[in-house]
Design an enzyme around this catalytic site. Structure first.
Site, short mmCIF file in Angstrom:
data_model
loop_
_atom_site.label_atom_id
_atom_site.label_comp_id
_atom_site.label_asym_id
_atom_site.label_seq_id
_atom_site.Cartn_x
_atom_site.Cartn_y
_atom_site.Cartn_z
N SER A 39 -13.48 1.67 -8.47
CA SER A 39 -14.13 2.95 -8.77
C SER A 39 -13.16 3.98 -9.35
CB SER A 39 -14.75 3.50 -7.48
OG SER A 39 -13.73 3.77 -6.51
N LYS A 53 -8.00 11.57 -8.81
CA LYS A 53 -9.37 11.08 -8.67
C LYS A 53 -10.23 12.14 -8.01
CE LYS A 53 -11.97 7.08 -6.88
NZ LYS A 53 -11.85 5.76 -6.19
N SER A 91 -10.50 -0.76 -5.46
CA SER A 91 -10.78 0.29 -6.44
C SER A 91 -9.56 0.91 -7.11
CB SER A 91 -11.62 1.39 -5.80
OG SER A 91 -12.94 0.93 -5.59
#
Length: 508
Positions: A168, A93, A192
């Site tokens: 996210s 990420k 997330s």
């Protein structure tokens, strides 16, 4: 996919390499049936084939990945003993500082920024000889539940590319679900990791707060953020969890405690006699009937495995969402003050005549997206004089009550379970203009962040062809309980449907 490939690695050719589990990939590399370079090239080829559609990646470091893979192959050939994930490709990420790669946090304000150091979790992945493929898309500064808030465009769900992958950590989840990488690292502030895992048919884990270092994780909400794994199997998630966990003196919130034996727990697959609590408050209005049916079937499977299932009430969980949306924006308002156009990142309007305050204002206006601005404003208001006690202070009191609910519940049961999300993935654009509807996606996941305990999402089934998940919650530093229950339930559900759920993901 529940097969234990460690003892019986599948040779290349009998199964598409990109569809191998991380454990199977590592085992095949360890015995020479597959090279790390072959595994990495397969992942890079897959990215080249499908990522224009999925948009899981913001940056692909093909040269760096292949160099790392060659190093693994050379050292294995020299007889060096390597770790359990050596040579396995991974998507990272884009919220972790990574030497040699850009770190944007999905924001224009950091576009083109190359940090000079690795986050601790990145250092540990390199030390474990994991191959870093590149940086995955995300909601800007991890603020969002759909990955539509990325300044670089949305990620699409591999199950239906007209729908969101969750957020996210949507890029990380989509990369694994689209078979672009067997593993991904995400972060979880209010769900997330778990929410996109559920919506993409994956296993996703938020470890205990303090169990995995936050050093080098660009902060959204410092008391809530936690790094964790996304994977296709419970064992794969456990292997990644074990690789990144442990005390870090560079992180003041890191807890010096033994790492739970998550890998052994994932492989135990025996939950006879364990006490499982079904959270009464996570049902009813707002929950898709298909989600509730899949959850009920998973709970029935737990009973069939020998668990003692009871209903448990956690009365203050209903206040978690409003409390979270005061605490997280307040911390965000403080953390994002560092992006001032003076030290790093974007700088707008510096014409030699404008003052520092004007340059900062222009830069933040141009560099931050609408959702980030919304949360900064909300947090600044909640922290302002005259409102602090009424809003932020009250929210922290609610947080304490939620922690007490967990404590009371875990005196009765070993783990709690609930649906991970109220609904399956919704269409892209459906909730962009309705922030409250978007925030409700995290209704079930937020309590574990507020209390700091570990939680896992595991695929529970399909609703109208879209995956949904069951959430498992445990007390702080009892992360191994998640893997023990998750491993057993994964096997039972796969046997029940006749195959792993991801076998049904549409080909791209």
């Amino acid at each position: 996919m529940t097969e234990n490939m460690t003892e019986n690695p599948t040779p290349p050719g009998t199964t598409d390499v990109v569809r191998l589990s991380a454990a199977a990939t590592a085992a095949a590399i360890a015995v020479g049936r597959l090279s790390a370079v072959e595994a990495t090239r397969a992942a890079l080829d897959r990215i080249a084939k499908v990522d224009e559609t999925v948009h899981a990646f913001l940056h692909v470091d093909a040269d760096g990945a292949l160099a790392a893979a060659r190093s693994v192959d050379d050292r294995r050939a020299a007889g060096e003993r390597l770790g359990p994930l050596a040579g396995v490709p991974l998507a990272l990420k884009d919220v972790f500082t990574t030497r040699g790669m850009p770190t944007t946090c999905g924001s224009r304000i950091l576009e083109g920024w190359h940090p000079p150091y690795d986050a601790t979790v990145v250092s540990r992945l390199r030390a474990a000889d994991v191959v870093l493929l590149g940086k995955a898309n995300m909601d800007e500064f991890a603020m969002g539940s759909s990955t539509e808030n990325s300044a670089f465009g949305p990620t699409r769900n591999p199950w239906d590319v007209t729908r969101i992958p969750g957020g996210s950590s949507g890029g990380s989840a989509a990369a694994v679900a689209a078979f672009e990488a067997p593993l991904a690292l995400g972060t979880d502030t209010g769900g997330s990791i778990r929410q996109p895992a559920a919506l993409c048919g994956l296993v996703g884990v938020k470890p205990t707060y303090g169990g995995v270092s936050r050093y080098g994780l660009v902060a959204f909400s410092s008391s809530l953020d936690q790094a964790g794994p996304l994977a296709r199997t419970v064992t794969d998630a456990a292997l990644l969890h074990a690789a990144i966990a442990g005390h870090d003196p560079l992180d003041s919130t890191s807890v010096d405690a033994p790492v739970p034996a998550v890998v052994a727990a994932a492989r135990q697959r025996d939950i006879r006699g364990m006490r499982v609590g079904v959270v009464r408050e996570f049902a009813g209005d707002g929950y898709d009937p298909g989600v509730e049916a899949a959850f009920a079937a998973a709970v029935e499977a737990l009973t069939g495995l020998g668990a003692q299932v009871v209903e448990v009430s956690c009365p203050h969980f209903s206040y978690a969402l409003p409390a979270y949306y005061l605490i997280a924006p307040s911390e965000c308002s403080s953390n994002l003050a560092r992006f001032d156009a003076m030290r790093f990142g974007l700088r707008i309007g510096d014409d030699g005549r404008a003052g520092a305050e004007e340059v900062m204002s222009r830069t933040r206006e141009a560099g931050f997206g609408p959702e980030v601005k919304r949360r900064i404003i909300l947090g600044t208001y909640a922290l302002s004089s005259g409102y602090y006690d009424a809003y932020y202070g009250q929210a922290q009191k609610v947080r304490t009550l939620i922690s007490r609910d967990f404590t009371a519940a875990f005196e009765q049961v070993d783990v709690l379970v609930s649906p991970t999300t109220p609904t399956p993935a919704f269409p892209l654009g459906a909730k962009v203009d309705d922030p409250v509807a978007m925030y409700l996606s995290d209704l079930c996941t937020i309590p574990s962040n507020l209390a700091g305990g570990p939680a896992m999402s595991l695929p529970s089934g399909l609703v109208d062809g879209l995956p949904v998940g069951i959430q498992i919650m445990a007390p702080p530093f009892a992360d191994d309980r998640l893997y023990r229950v998750g491993g057993a339930l994964e096997e039972a559900l796969d046997v029940g449907r006749g195959h792993p759920l991801l076998d049904e993901v549409p080909a791209l």
